[in-house]
Design an enzyme around this catalytic site. Structure first.
Site, PDB file in Angstrom:
ATOM      1  N   ALA A  82       0.779  -1.344   0.183  1.00 30.64           N
ATOM      2  CA  ALA A  82      -0.018  -0.015  -0.015  1.00 30.64           C
ATOM      3  C   ALA A  82       0.808   1.342  -0.242  1.00 30.64           C
ATOM      4  CB  ALA A  82      -0.977   0.059   1.325  1.00 30.64           C
TER       5      ALA A  82
ATOM      6  N   ASN B  17       0.999  -3.950   7.919  1.00 31.04           N
ATOM      7  CA  ASN B  17       1.879  -4.440   6.956  1.00 31.04           C
ATOM      8  C   ASN B  17       2.562  -3.316   6.240  1.00 31.04           C
ATOM      9  OD1 ASN B  17       0.511  -6.906   7.097  1.00 31.04           O
ATOM     10  ND2 ASN B  17      -1.130  -6.564   5.671  1.00 31.04           N
TER      11      ASN B  17
ATOM     12  N   HIS C 168      -0.782   8.548   3.815  1.00 26.08           N
ATOM     13  CA  HIS C 168       0.698   8.052   4.251  1.00 26.08           C
ATOM     14  C   HIS C 168       1.759   8.971   3.585  1.00 26.08           C
ATOM     15  CE1 HIS C 168      -0.847   4.335   6.029  1.00 26.08           C
ATOM     16  NE2 HIS C 168      -1.381   4.021   4.838  1.00 26.08           N
TER      17      HIS C 168
END
Lengths: 244, 244
Positions: A110, A166, A196
């Site tokens: 991601a 993760n 992020h």
């Protein structure tokens, strides 16, 4: 390609769609019947014909079946890298891996910029992962300025913010040191989606990567994560491989 | 690993140092004697024993020797991706590649986030590469505000700003379309070093990567580019491969 999917949900479905023309045969192991055009296995058993195993289920699935996959000698693609935050499991897994003919792939998932981190790992001083969310995601209202909700290393972050597991473990594996990755979670009144941000500090340069991922049909997962897994699988058959 | 380096300069030296413990035998082809602890070949000839060929010379070297490498069936790592901006050469190269047992690797090089671009290539609307330099790099002084010196696609950028060639071509190869990559060169009085910024616009998310690379001993090359090449080579022998 002959693929066994561990987990037949949303991620497997996106990966299947991306790879469809290259799939000769496929199976999936899942506790429930899923809408995936592969043969369902009701108990976990590695089809001898499979040439690659793709985990798109959970940290628990990697812990439960990972060693069996390695012992089969088949190549193994893992999206739930969070399983490796447990040092005891990770060490056991690596001992088995070094004695097997498997290669294990943990795609970027991601986030991106793992290509930078992996390349300069020996020169890295610190990596920061800053996740910004709207205040209401933390039950906060009328926040005039951003507020840091959590700060700690990747291991500490996992128990409190499991949805980041993760990402922070993949970053830590790329750096090769869990203590060099700092995680900060921020309630930010200036954002309306999850963001992020990765900051890399090293003796060979400084890097910043900002991600505004759109969710996939399952809102807990970004599109980027399954597409990154599919891209890693496609590279198996590509003659010209870009990046990495 | 048994490596033939095409080009024995600064980049080969950094790659050699990173891989030293894994190198069983090595050669380099260069017009001049270089300070590289490998056997020098004075004319271009592929040692039969080599299992991989690493180009760290120039666009011209890829054009001159690339097809010979592909015909040998050996794997080929290329840092001067700029050679592929010539559509005629690229097509010829790909025909040969598809008929050979070689795999060709173009590592991320002097930028990162190629992992994102490659994963979401089918969803990309546009990629921007913005290179900011201090005004004096363009012979400008007392610039009160930033000024765009050039804007165009990757192919147009190459003839005017050849030092950006490999970055813009690697980005274009990752996207799979030269017309989707826009290059902008900016004289910016607020920066004191070269900064590469990549903006990715897509239907699955938006991403920004900012690079402040430090130069390697040869100031024309960042450290990131040779380290990215070395990392790609190391992955050949790693059992746990992170990213990409």
């Amino acid at each position: 390609m002959k693929i066994l999917f561990i987990g037949g949900g949303n991620i497997a479905k996106i990966v299947y769609k991306e790879l469809e023309e290259h799939i000769e045969e496929c199976w999936y192991y899942d506790i429930a019947e899923k809408d995936l055009p592969c043969k369902r296995l009701e108990s976990f058993k590695l089809p001898q014909k499979a040439d690659v195993v793709v985990e798109c289920a959970s940290v628990e699935a990697v812990r439960e079946y990972g060693i069996d996959v390695i012992r089969s000698g088949k190549d193994f693609y893992i999206i739930s890298s969070g399983a490796f935050s447990d040092a005891e499991f990770f060490n056991k897994f690596m001992v088995e891996l070094n004695n097997s003919t498997s290669t294990v792939y943990v795609p970027s998932g991601a986030v991106g910029g793992i290509d930078i981190i992996y390349a300069i790992k020996n020169f890295i001083e610190k990596v920061e992962l800053i996740t910004r969310k709207p205040p209401k995601a933390f039950g906060l209202e009328h926040l005039p300025l951003e507020q840091t909700i959590f700060t700690g290393n990747a291991i500490e972050a996992i128990s409190k913010f499991p949805q980041n597991t993760n990402v922070s473990v993949t970053l830590s594996l790329a750096v090769g040191d869990f203590n060099k990755v700092n995680v900060r979670i921020v309630a930010d009144p200036n954002v309306d989606q999850n963001i992020h941000e990765i900051n890399i500090y090293s003796s060979v340069g400084e890097y910043k990567i900002i991600h505004k991922n759109k969710p996939s049909p399952n809102p807990k997962t970004s599109y980027l994560a399954p597409l990154s897994l599919a891209a890693a699988l496609k590279k198996r058959i590509e003659k010209l491989r870009i990046g990495g």
